[in-house]
Design a protein around this motif. Structure first.
Motif, mmCIF file in Angstrom:
data_model
loop_
_atom_site.group_PDB
_atom_site.id
_atom_site.type_symbol
_atom_site.label_atom_id
_atom_site.label_comp_id
_atom_site.label_asym_id
_atom_site.label_seq_id
_atom_site.Cartn_x
_atom_site.Cartn_y
_atom_site.Cartn_z
ATOM 1 N N HIS A 123 -65.311 91.465 -24.663
ATOM 2 C CA HIS A 123 -65.459 92.799 -24.090
ATOM 3 C C HIS A 123 -66.547 93.620 -24.787
ATOM 4 C CE1 HIS A 123 -61.845 91.954 -21.843
ATOM 5 N NE2 HIS A 123 -61.244 91.622 -22.970
ATOM 6 N N TRP B 274 -62.703 102.290 -23.843
ATOM 7 C CA TRP B 274 -62.255 101.032 -24.428
ATOM 8 C C TRP B 274 -62.095 101.249 -25.922
ATOM 9 C CZ3 TRP B 274 -61.577 96.052 -22.185
ATOM 10 C CH2 TRP B 274 -61.728 96.043 -20.797
ATOM 11 N N VAL C 105 -58.223 96.722 -26.908
ATOM 12 C CA VAL C 105 -58.553 95.360 -27.295
ATOM 13 C C VAL C 105 -58.089 95.181 -28.739
ATOM 14 C CG1 VAL C 105 -60.396 93.677 -27.619
ATOM 15 C CG2 VAL C 105 -60.577 95.364 -25.795
ATOM 16 N N LYS D 222 -55.557 93.889 -24.081
ATOM 17 C CA LYS D 222 -56.225 92.602 -24.261
ATOM 18 C C LYS D 222 -56.057 92.208 -25.727
ATOM 19 C CE LYS D 222 -58.063 93.615 -20.230
ATOM 20 N NZ LYS D 222 -57.438 93.163 -19.021
ATOM 21 N N HIS E 186 -64.127 88.713 -29.214
ATOM 22 C CA HIS E 186 -63.556 89.123 -27.934
ATOM 23 C C HIS E 186 -64.686 89.225 -26.910
ATOM 24 C CE1 HIS E 186 -65.026 93.322 -28.085
ATOM 25 N NE2 HIS E 186 -64.854 93.187 -29.391
#
Length: 146
Positions: free
Chosen positions: A134, A17, A57, A125, A132
């Motif tokens: 995440h 990520w 992200v 995203k 966020h």
């Protein structure tokens, strides 16, 4: 002994990520960086016909900028399919209403127009503010300039 080229399989790719802060970022330069990571072109095991990319992200989407006069001149359009159903909105109007969609539109335009490209686009995203959901994935922050 002949060496063979190694191709990545769908199940053996390790997905990370990545967090990108879009504050003060130029839209196109940010989008190219995000598209490269989504496709996996920054990894040595990149395979064109497999999804080797990471999740991206992007936060602070409402603080992205354009250079020159493009903020006034750039227009987005959509068509309903009916007569008179062509609608336009400027970059400023789009940023005021939905800044996430502006970045999604730019990044998805840089992905392949195939089933693979749509799957890679699902890993993007985008959030207008600095928060966020995440945090559990522990994304590593990178600079869009690098």
């Amino acid at each position: 002994m002949k060496k063979s080229t190694r191709y990545a399989k769908a199940g053996e790719v390790e997905r990370n990520w990545v967090l990108i802060d879009a504050e003060g970022a130029t839209l196109g330069r940010l989008a190219t960086k995000a598209a490269m990571i989504l496709r996996g072109k920054n990894k040595p095991q990149y395979t064109p016909n497999a999804d080797t990319g990471d999740f991206v992200v992007i936060v602070n989407a409402d603080k992205v900028v354009l250079t020159g006069n493009k903020a006034d001149q750039k227009r987005y359009w959509r068509y309903s399919g009916y007569l008179g159903g062509l609608k336009f909105e400027s970059f400023r109007e789009a940023m005021a209403k939905h800044p996430e969609r502006v970045i999604e539109h730019a990044v998805k335009g840089m992905l392949p127009k195939t089933t693979l490209g749509r799957a890679q686009g699902m890993k993007l995203k985008v959030y207008a503010g600095p928060e966020h959901p995440h945090a559990a994935q522990n994304p590593t922050q990178i600079d869009w300039r690098a």
